[in-house]
Design a protein around this motif. Structure first.
Motif, PDB file in Angstrom:
ATOM      1  N   ALA A 225      75.917  43.704  82.355  1.00 28.96           N
ATOM      2  CA  ALA A 225      74.790  43.048  82.307  1.00 28.96           C
ATOM      3  C   ALA A 225      73.985  43.589  81.005  1.00 28.96           C
ATOM      4  CB  ALA A 225      73.871  43.552  83.662  1.00 28.96           C
ATOM      5  N   SER A 226      73.230  42.772  80.448  1.00 24.71           N
ATOM      6  CA  SER A 226      72.384  42.995  79.516  1.00 24.71           C
ATOM      7  C   SER A 226      71.180  42.237  79.352  1.00 24.71           C
ATOM      8  CB  SER A 226      73.139  42.692  78.036  1.00 24.71           C
ATOM      9  OG  SER A 226      73.422  41.212  78.122  1.00 24.71           O
ATOM     10  N   GLY A 227      70.161  42.869  78.489  1.00 24.93           N
ATOM     11  CA  GLY A 227      68.810  41.940  78.360  1.00 24.93           C
ATOM     12  C   GLY A 227      67.784  42.794  78.694  1.00 24.93           C
ATOM     13  N   GLY A 228      67.810  43.861  79.297  1.00 26.63           N
ATOM     14  CA  GLY A 228      66.638  44.666  79.847  1.00 26.63           C
ATOM     15  C   GLY A 228      65.818  45.012  78.768  1.00 26.63           C
TER      16      GLY A 228
ATOM     17  N   LEU B  95      67.762  38.187  81.189  1.00 25.64           N
ATOM     18  CA  LEU B  95      68.974  38.918  81.497  1.00 25.64           C
ATOM     19  C   LEU B  95      69.954  38.065  81.484  1.00 25.64           C
ATOM     20  CD1 LEU B  95      67.398  41.222  84.486  1.00 25.64           C
ATOM     21  CD2 LEU B  95      67.228  41.518  82.103  1.00 25.64           C
ATOM     22  N   SER B  96      70.957  38.781  81.204  1.00 25.71           N
ATOM     23  CA  SER B  96      72.518  37.870  81.375  1.00 25.71           C
ATOM     24  C   SER B  96      73.460  38.994  81.973  1.00 25.71           C
ATOM     25  CB  SER B  96      72.780  37.760  79.861  1.00 25.71           C
ATOM     26  OG  SER B  96      72.017  36.766  79.177  1.00 25.71           O
ATOM     27  N   CYS B  97      74.574  38.264  82.626  1.00 25.34           N
ATOM     28  CA  CYS B  97      75.586  39.054  83.136  1.00 25.34           C
ATOM     29  C   CYS B  97      76.666  38.323  83.265  1.00 25.34           C
ATOM     30  CB  CYS B  97      75.156  39.337  84.557  1.00 25.34           C
ATOM     31  SG  CYS B  97      76.385  40.210  85.560  1.00 25.34           S
TER      32      CYS B  97
ATOM     33  N   LEU C 117      68.830  35.392  84.258  1.00 21.27           N
ATOM     34  CA  LEU C 117      67.672  35.266  85.061  1.00 21.27           C
ATOM     35  C   LEU C 117      66.645  35.354  83.677  1.00 21.27           C
ATOM     36  CD1 LEU C 117      66.557  35.779  87.760  1.00 21.27           C
ATOM     37  CD2 LEU C 117      66.098  38.301  87.162  1.00 21.27           C
ATOM     38  N   GLN C 118      66.051  34.217  83.609  1.00 23.34           N
ATOM     39  CA  GLN C 118      64.669  34.286  83.071  1.00 23.34           C
ATOM     40  C   GLN C 118      63.515  34.611  83.601  1.00 23.34           C
ATOM     41  OE1 GLN C 118      64.613  33.004  79.531  1.00 23.34           O
ATOM     42  NE2 GLN C 118      62.469  33.726  79.664  1.00 23.34           N
ATOM     43  N   MET C 119      62.835  35.653  83.048  1.00 21.50           N
ATOM     44  CA  MET C 119      61.692  36.418  84.034  1.00 21.50           C
ATOM     45  C   MET C 119      60.418  36.134  82.983  1.00 21.50           C
ATOM     46  SD  MET C 119      63.458  39.812  85.240  1.00 21.50           S
ATOM     47  CE  MET C 119      63.815  40.667  83.523  1.00 21.50           C
ATOM     48  N   ASN C 120      59.539  35.318  83.445  1.00 20.27           N
ATOM     49  CA  ASN C 120      58.268  34.933  82.770  1.00 20.27           C
ATOM     50  C   ASN C 120      57.099  35.675  83.523  1.00 20.27           C
ATOM     51  OD1 ASN C 120      59.723  33.378  80.824  1.00 20.27           O
ATOM     52  ND2 ASN C 120      59.541  31.556  82.170  1.00 20.27           N
ATOM     53  N   SER C 121      55.963  35.842  82.861  1.00 20.68           N
ATOM     54  CA  SER C 121      54.621  36.404  83.376  1.00 20.68           C
ATOM     55  C   SER C 121      55.052  37.685  84.312  1.00 20.68           C
ATOM     56  CB  SER C 121      54.222  35.320  84.621  1.00 20.68           C
ATOM     57  OG  SER C 121      53.856  34.172  83.748  1.00 20.68           O
ATOM     58  N   LEU C 122      55.715  38.573  83.470  1.00 21.55           N
ATOM     59  CA  LEU C 122      56.160  39.746  84.288  1.00 21.55           C
ATOM     60  C   LEU C 122      54.944  40.514  84.680  1.00 21.55           C
ATOM     61  CD1 LEU C 122      59.483  40.536  82.162  1.00 21.55           C
ATOM     62  CD2 LEU C 122      59.348  40.500  84.632  1.00 21.55           C
TER      63      LEU C 122
END
Length: 120
Positions: free
Chosen positions: A5-8, A19-21, A79-84
């Motif tokens: 996993a990466s992207g945090g 995030l990517s895995c 995992l595209q995370m918006n409006s975090l």
């Protein structure tokens, strides 16, 4: 099969992260791929899951903000995370529920986790 996993990272409230895995190994097939998260002193919870055919399911807390997708050719889930929001702060883990690898069935494979921190 191994999951990387990466992207945090650290992001301000209202920001976005992706995030990517990637799954590696002599993979023949993968069933569901998913993202889970675990905040301090809380149980690990499902965030989103996607089937091999692209059907998705989300936790109510992330619906409309997060999008899960996968590239079957690359054995990768995103995992595209918006409006975090600060409550999204957690270690995010990717998961494969069932894979056929080198002629063997592997169940319940987890990645190493990537930290997502939402703070101003």
């Amino acid at each position: 099969v191994q999951l990387q996993a990466s992207g945090g990272g650290l992001v301000q409230p209202g920001g976005s992260l992706r995030l990517s895995c990637a799954a590696s190994g002599s993979i023949f097939s993968i069933n569901n791929m998913g993202w889970y998260r675990q905040a301090p002193e809380k149980q690990r919870e499902l965030v989103a899951i996607i089937s091999s055919l692209g059907s998705t399911n989300y936790a109510d807390s992330v619906k409309g903000r997060f999008t899960i997708s996968r590239d079957n050719a690359k054995n990768t889930v995103y995992l595209q995370m918006n409006s975090l929001q600060p409550e999204d702060t957690a270690v995010y883990y990717c998961n494969v529920d069932r894979a056929v690898v080198g002629g063997l069935v592997r169940l319940g494979v987890w990645g190493q986790g990537t930290q997502v921190t939402v703070s101003s």
